[in-house]
Motif scaffolding. Structure first.
Motif, mmCIF file in Angstrom:
data_model
loop_
_atom_site.group_PDB
_atom_site.id
_atom_site.type_symbol
_atom_site.label_atom_id
_atom_site.label_comp_id
_atom_site.label_asym_id
_atom_site.label_seq_id
_atom_site.Cartn_x
_atom_site.Cartn_y
_atom_site.Cartn_z
ATOM 1 N N GLU A 1 7.451 -0.453 -12.548
ATOM 2 C CA GLU A 1 6.616 0.033 -11.461
ATOM 3 C C GLU A 1 5.356 0.194 -11.955
ATOM 4 N N ALA B 1 0.830 -1.107 -0.284
ATOM 5 C CA ALA B 1 0.089 0.023 -0.025
ATOM 6 C C ALA B 1 1.007 1.367 -0.052
ATOM 7 N N LYS B 2 0.362 2.295 -0.609
ATOM 8 C CA LYS B 2 1.378 3.425 -0.805
ATOM 9 C C LYS B 2 1.764 4.029 0.686
ATOM 10 N N ASP B 3 0.900 4.029 1.548
ATOM 11 C CA ASP B 3 1.058 4.632 2.812
ATOM 12 C C ASP B 3 1.605 3.323 3.942
ATOM 13 N N HIS C 1 -4.522 1.953 -4.900
ATOM 14 C CA HIS C 1 -3.685 2.459 -3.713
ATOM 15 C C HIS C 1 -2.326 1.819 -3.286
ATOM 16 N N HIS C 2 -1.928 1.035 -4.190
ATOM 17 C CA HIS C 2 -0.725 0.260 -4.022
ATOM 18 C C HIS C 2 -0.008 0.483 -4.826
ATOM 19 N N ARG C 3 1.445 0.254 -4.849
ATOM 20 C CA ARG C 3 2.586 0.497 -5.755
ATOM 21 C C ARG C 3 3.149 -1.108 -5.943
ATOM 22 N N ALA D 1 1.133 1.603 -10.661
ATOM 23 C CA ALA D 1 0.218 1.780 -9.301
ATOM 24 C C ALA D 1 -1.199 1.244 -9.584
ATOM 25 N N GLY E 1 4.655 1.331 0.099
ATOM 26 C CA GLY E 1 4.855 1.407 -1.160
ATOM 27 C C GLY E 1 5.320 2.562 -1.995
ATOM 28 N N SER E 2 5.424 3.797 -1.419
ATOM 29 C CA SER E 2 5.849 4.956 -1.806
ATOM 30 C C SER E 2 7.602 4.746 -1.850
ATOM 31 N N ARG E 3 8.017 3.900 -1.169
ATOM 32 C CA ARG E 3 9.383 3.811 -0.909
ATOM 33 C C ARG E 3 10.126 2.579 -1.398
#
Length: 299
Positions: free
Chosen positions: A97, A76-78, A102-104, A99, A81-83
């Motif tokens: 990559e 999940a991005k939060d 709400h997931h990477r 998206a 996932g954003s890292r």
């Protein structure tokens, strides 16, 4: 083809039906740590939220993959996932990559050489924590300290007698205190996390202790214990879920004999009183300090 799955990805991601589950949070699952290097064709990881644990899990999967094998990792991005992209670059990897929901999601072809693999494995593996002087591992609840709620419960816990259980034992901090009572005949240390059970096994050196990798919520309840101690979890996948603690309370009552006692600690904001009063004959708040409540509950 050997495909390894770590964790439980959301339904929006396609998971091979023949994949072998290898998660420390699914009792009975295989172990990523135990896989032979270069033995796996594909690995799919639903990455954990903790940074050290996440890099460790990625490193384990990369070590297990054959050169040219595919790593499919999502979060999940939060919840990290954003890292993911930054962390994969830290291993010197090239990747695609995307998206979704709400997931990477990143897809990697395992190269022959990987940067920083040994360092990630060492940082995230089992270790004696300085200052704690106990075995633990990133990913275990409060892995590098004694949780304040557990510490408060340990402070007020009286000498206990007979057969008991520590529900959600973690690395064993509360069990060590409980077992100071010579009148305890046996203690079951139970946790959903295999890593916690392995750490507790190293930390709790007592022949009365029994170690169980199991989900407290689905334990058989024979009503045969004299006491239960517990610092119930209230997070699932990083999100607060009060039903977890409420379920622990019901299970604690079901595990006890009539007249048995449960010692429960909870964060002050958690509404467990109704569940305690429904499951037990007599409930007493023993302490309310530092943001935590301690309950003694008699069946």
């Amino acid at each position: 083809m050997t495909t390894i799955l770590y964790g439980r990805p959301p339904a929006v991601f396609d998971v091979p039906t023949a994949a072998t589950q290898a998660s420390p949070l699914i009792p009975g699952a295989a172990s990523l740590e135990a896989l032979e290097p270069g033995s796996v064709d594909e690995a799919m990881i639903y990455a954990p939220p903790g940074a050290i644990e996440r890099r460790y899990t990625i490193a384990l999967a990369l070590r297990a993959l054959k050169v040219g094998g595919r790593l499919d990792i999502m979060a999940a991005k939060d919840k990290g996932g954003s890292r993911l992209a930054k962390e994969l670059k830290g291993f010197g990897l090239e990747f695609g990559e995307t998206a979704k929901a709400h997931h990477r999601r990143c897809i990697v072809e395992r190269p022959a050489a990987i940067d920083g693999l040994d360092a990630a494995l060492k940082a995230g593996g089992p270790q004696i924590v300085p200052g704690l002087e106990a075995w633990s591992q990133p990913g275990i609840f409060a892995w590098d300290r004694v949780d304040p709620g557990t510490a408060l419960l340990a402070q007020v816990l009286p000498p206990l007698k007979g057969a008991g259980a520590d529900l959600g034992c973690g690395f064993g901090a509360l069990s060590i205190v409980a077992l100071r009572s010579k009148e305890i005949t046996s203690l079951r240390l139970i946790d959903l996390d295999r890593r916690a059970i392995e750490a507790a096994h190293k930390n709790v050196d007592d022949p009365r202790a029994r170690f169980e990798w199991a989900d407290v919520r689905t334990l058989p309840t024979a009503g045969e214990l004299n006491f239960v101690v517990s610092n119930p979890p209230f997070h699932d996948g990083g999100a607060e879920d009060r039903r977890l603690g409420q379920n622990f309370i019901r299970q604690a009552a079901a595990l006890l004999k009539t007249g048995g006692v449960a010692w429960i600690v909870a964060n002050r904001h958690l509404p467990y009183e109704a569940e305690l009063n429904a499951a037990f004959k007599r409930v007493r708040m023993v302490a309310d300090q530092g943001g935590y409540k301690i309950f003694e509950a008699i069946k």
